[in-house]
Design a protein around this motif. Structure first.
Motif, PDB file in Angstrom:
ATOM      1  N   UNK A  34       0.830  -1.216   0.000  1.00 27.72           N
ATOM      2  CA  UNK A  34       0.000   0.000   0.000  1.00 27.72           C
ATOM      3  C   UNK A  34       0.859   1.258   0.000  1.00 27.72           C
ATOM      4  N   UNK A  35       0.489   2.215  -0.827  1.00 29.17           N
ATOM      5  CA  UNK A  35       1.289   3.423  -1.019  1.00 29.17           C
ATOM      6  C   UNK A  35       0.957   4.481   0.031  1.00 29.17           C
ATOM      7  N   UNK A  36       1.947   5.332   0.359  1.00 30.32           N
ATOM      8  CA  UNK A  36       1.689   6.380   1.363  1.00 30.32           C
ATOM      9  C   UNK A  36       0.805   7.501   0.837  1.00 30.32           C
ATOM     10  N   UNK A  37       0.738   7.653  -0.484  1.00 25.90           N
ATOM     11  CA  UNK A  37      -0.103   8.691  -1.065  1.00 25.90           C
ATOM     12  C   UNK A  37      -0.565   8.249  -2.449  1.00 25.90           C
ATOM     13  N   UNK A  38      -1.708   8.747  -2.864  1.00 26.02           N
ATOM     14  CA  UNK A  38      -2.235   8.463  -4.209  1.00 26.02           C
ATOM     15  C   UNK A  38      -2.233   9.702  -5.092  1.00 26.02           C
ATOM     16  N   UNK A  39      -1.858  10.872  -4.520  1.00 26.27           N
ATOM     17  CA  UNK A  39      -1.902  12.114  -5.295  1.00 26.27           C
ATOM     18  C   UNK A  39      -0.663  12.956  -5.032  1.00 26.27           C
ATOM     19  N   UNK A  40      -0.342  13.774  -6.005  1.00 22.50           N
ATOM     20  CA  UNK A  40       0.676  14.816  -5.852  1.00 22.50           C
ATOM     21  C   UNK A  40       0.211  16.022  -6.644  1.00 22.50           C
ATOM     22  N   UNK A  41      -0.254  17.026  -5.931  1.00 23.45           N
ATOM     23  CA  UNK A  41      -0.738  18.233  -6.593  1.00 23.45           C
ATOM     24  C   UNK A  41      -1.902  17.942  -7.506  1.00 23.45           C
ATOM     25  N   UNK A  42      -1.677  18.077  -8.803  1.00 21.38           N
ATOM     26  CA  UNK A  42      -2.720  17.888  -9.813  1.00 21.38           C
ATOM     27  C   UNK A  42      -2.667  16.511 -10.472  1.00 21.38           C
ATOM     28  N   UNK A  43      -1.911  15.577  -9.880  1.00 21.76           N
ATOM     29  CA  UNK A  43      -1.748  14.236 -10.450  1.00 21.76           C
ATOM     30  C   UNK A  43      -2.325  13.203  -9.485  1.00 21.76           C
ATOM     31  N   UNK A  57     -16.829  20.017  -5.601  1.00 14.42           N
ATOM     32  CA  UNK A  57     -16.097  21.081  -4.910  1.00 14.42           C
ATOM     33  C   UNK A  57     -15.807  22.217  -5.873  1.00 14.42           C
ATOM     34  N   UNK A  58     -15.689  23.450  -5.346  1.00  4.86           N
ATOM     35  CA  UNK A  58     -15.255  24.570  -6.172  1.00  4.86           C
ATOM     36  C   UNK A  58     -14.012  25.229  -5.578  1.00  4.86           C
ATOM     37  N   UNK A  59     -13.343  24.509  -4.658  1.00  8.54           N
ATOM     38  CA  UNK A  59     -12.166  25.084  -3.996  1.00  8.54           C
ATOM     39  C   UNK A  59     -10.967  25.057  -4.935  1.00  8.54           C
ATOM     40  N   UNK A  60     -10.540  23.846  -5.343  1.00  7.30           N
ATOM     41  CA  UNK A  60      -9.395  23.711  -6.244  1.00  7.30           C
ATOM     42  C   UNK A  60      -9.278  22.268  -6.694  1.00  7.30           C
ATOM     43  N   UNK A  61      -8.546  22.067  -7.776  1.00  4.39           N
ATOM     44  CA  UNK A  61      -8.257  20.706  -8.236  1.00  4.39           C
ATOM     45  C   UNK A  61      -7.501  19.938  -7.166  1.00  4.39           C
ATOM     46  N   UNK A  62      -6.498  20.593  -6.567  1.00  2.00           N
ATOM     47  CA  UNK A  62      -5.683  19.930  -5.551  1.00  2.00           C
ATOM     48  C   UNK A  62      -6.546  19.476  -4.374  1.00  2.00           C
ATOM     49  N   UNK A  63      -7.514  20.318  -3.981  1.00  6.99           N
ATOM     50  CA  UNK A  63      -8.397  19.946  -2.876  1.00  6.99           C
ATOM     51  C   UNK A  63      -9.248  18.731  -3.257  1.00  6.99           C
ATOM     52  N   UNK A  64      -9.765  18.728  -4.473  1.00  7.72           N
ATOM     53  CA  UNK A  64     -10.592  17.604  -4.926  1.00  7.72           C
ATOM     54  C   UNK A  64      -9.789  16.306  -4.925  1.00  7.72           C
ATOM     55  N   UNK A  65      -8.531  16.387  -5.363  1.00  6.53           N
ATOM     56  CA  UNK A  65      -7.705  15.179  -5.403  1.00  6.53           C
ATOM     57  C   UNK A  65      -7.349  14.703  -3.996  1.00  6.53           C
TER      58      UNK A  65
END
Length: 387
Positions: free
Chosen positions: A273-282, A317-325
């Motif tokens: 299992x990975x420590x994270x599934x996202x980085x910024x917009x990815x 959400x309308x906050x940001x892409x990063x928030x959605x991810x």
């Protein structure tokens, strides 16, 4: 959020389902894959009810029912042919509200390609890197071309190029300990009843027959082998005859009837299992984010769940892409980690990592009336995003 442009790397099950889900909520989607011709890995796949519910929600219910196999019973036999348990799957279907559909991978991929638009998938585009800034993300391709969008979905599979970028270090796949042979044969009663999922177990090995559409069985055969031995593939039919010598007649018939040139031989791997599934917009999705052994039958359904949850997080959400991810990661990280670890534990149990535990499982099957197996399946299915 409105008017997003999404770059999806990978045109497998996860990437295509993501494309469909994101386009349905109004986003512009471009899908890229490194191959020049789409050929799914593996012969078929079991899509359990949690994955099917998402496909239903995406408007593909009739299509998946058409290409899916009708499976209303499950049975275990010993390697010598003694019936251990045989039970109806109707209680499972009633509890979760949807039947499962085993399906040929090629037919599933064609269904998803048709729904997304085959001409809108860019083939021969090998992603070699990713760059992002405060407002966009760009995929870099081997031929020097680029694709820029508001977010990038890495659905590039178990050998993901983008995974090290997201988690910050190279990720090694882990050999689970067994080799799997799989393919498709015509469904005949001398192999198994045509609407039953039948498994033969013994000697820490498995032989399985599962119905798919158009009177066919998806089969797989599992043999635990040390990695060095697993890398030495001989003549396929001769190997299987030796590994399953003395097994019940239907298993012998299957080995005789399969087509070696159309049978896949796979060394089974997973990824911690990975420590994270996202980085910024990815965002990682499907096998790139949670490569799992197939022993819970959830690899495909988890990728489909990812696609649905990602679309939901972006559209709500309308906050940001990063928030959605980040919301996507919060919703998925624990779920997929649990699936990976439970599948690993089940693989060990079935394949003799501890021979005593495997023998105890064989004995438990003799007194199993379906209740415990169905409870386990329900736990997995009802942990999904749609009830």
């Amino acid at each position: 959020m409105e008017n997003l442009k999404v770059i999806v790397i990978g045109a497998g099950m996860g990437g295509l389902t993501t494309g469909i889900a994101l386009r349905q909520v109004g986003y512009e989607v471009e899908i890229y894959d490194r191959v020049r011709e789409l050929r799914p890995a593996g012969a078929a796949i079991s899509l359990w009810s949690n994955g099917i519910k998402v496909l239903n929600r995406l408007g593909l219910g009739k299509e998946i029912a058409h290409i899916g196999g009708h499976m209303d019973r499950m049975a275990y036999y010993s390697c010598t042919g003694e019936k251990l348990t045989d039970f109806s799957l109707l209680p499972l279907i009633q509890r979760v509200g949807q039947c499962p559909y085993p399906v040929a991978r090629s037919e599933l991929q064609q269904m998803l390609l048709h729904a997304f638009g085959q001409e809108q998938v860019h083939l021969g585009a090998k992603c070699v890197g990713v760059e992002q800034d405060a407002t966009s993300v760009t995929a870099l391709f081997e031929d020097g071309s680029k694709a820029t969008g508001d977010l990038l979905v890495a659905a590039d599979g178990t050998h993901s190029v983008i995974r090290p970028y997201v988690v910050g270090y190279p990720v090694e796949r882990r050999y689970v300990g067994y080799v799997n042979w799989n393919g498709i044969v015509p469904a005949t009663e001398d192999l198994a009843p045509k609407t039953s999922w039948v498994l033969y177990v013994g000697e820490h090995k498995r032989a399985s027959l599962m119905p798919i559409a158009n009177d066919r069985f998806y089969f797989f055969l599992d043999v635990p082998l040390p990695q060095e031995k697993a890398l030495e593939a001989g003549d396929l039919r001769s190997d299987l005859k030796a590994f399953f010598a003395g097994w019940a007649e239907p298993v012998q018939t299957l080995i005789q009837r399969l087509e070696p040139e159309k049978t896949n031989r796979v060394l089974i791997h997973d990824v911690d299992p990975l420590p994270t599934l996202v980085r910024g917009r990815v965002a990682l999705l499907g096998d790139s984010g949670h490569c799992t052994a197939p022993d819970l039958g959830q690899g495909g359904s988890q990728a489909i769940e990812d696609a649905f949850v990602l679309a939901n997080c972006l559209v709500t959400t309308n906050i940001s892409v990063e928030d959605a991810l980040r919301r996507y990661e919060t919703a998925r990280k624990e779920r997929v980690a649990e699936i990976v670890l439970r599948a690993r534990k089940r693989a060990d149990m079935m394949h003799g990592t501890n021979p005593t535990i495997t023998q105890e499982w064989y004995e438990e099957l003799r007194s199993e009336d379906g209740t415990e197996i169905i409870n386990g399946l329900c736990k997995t299915i009802l942990g999904g995003p749609l009830q």
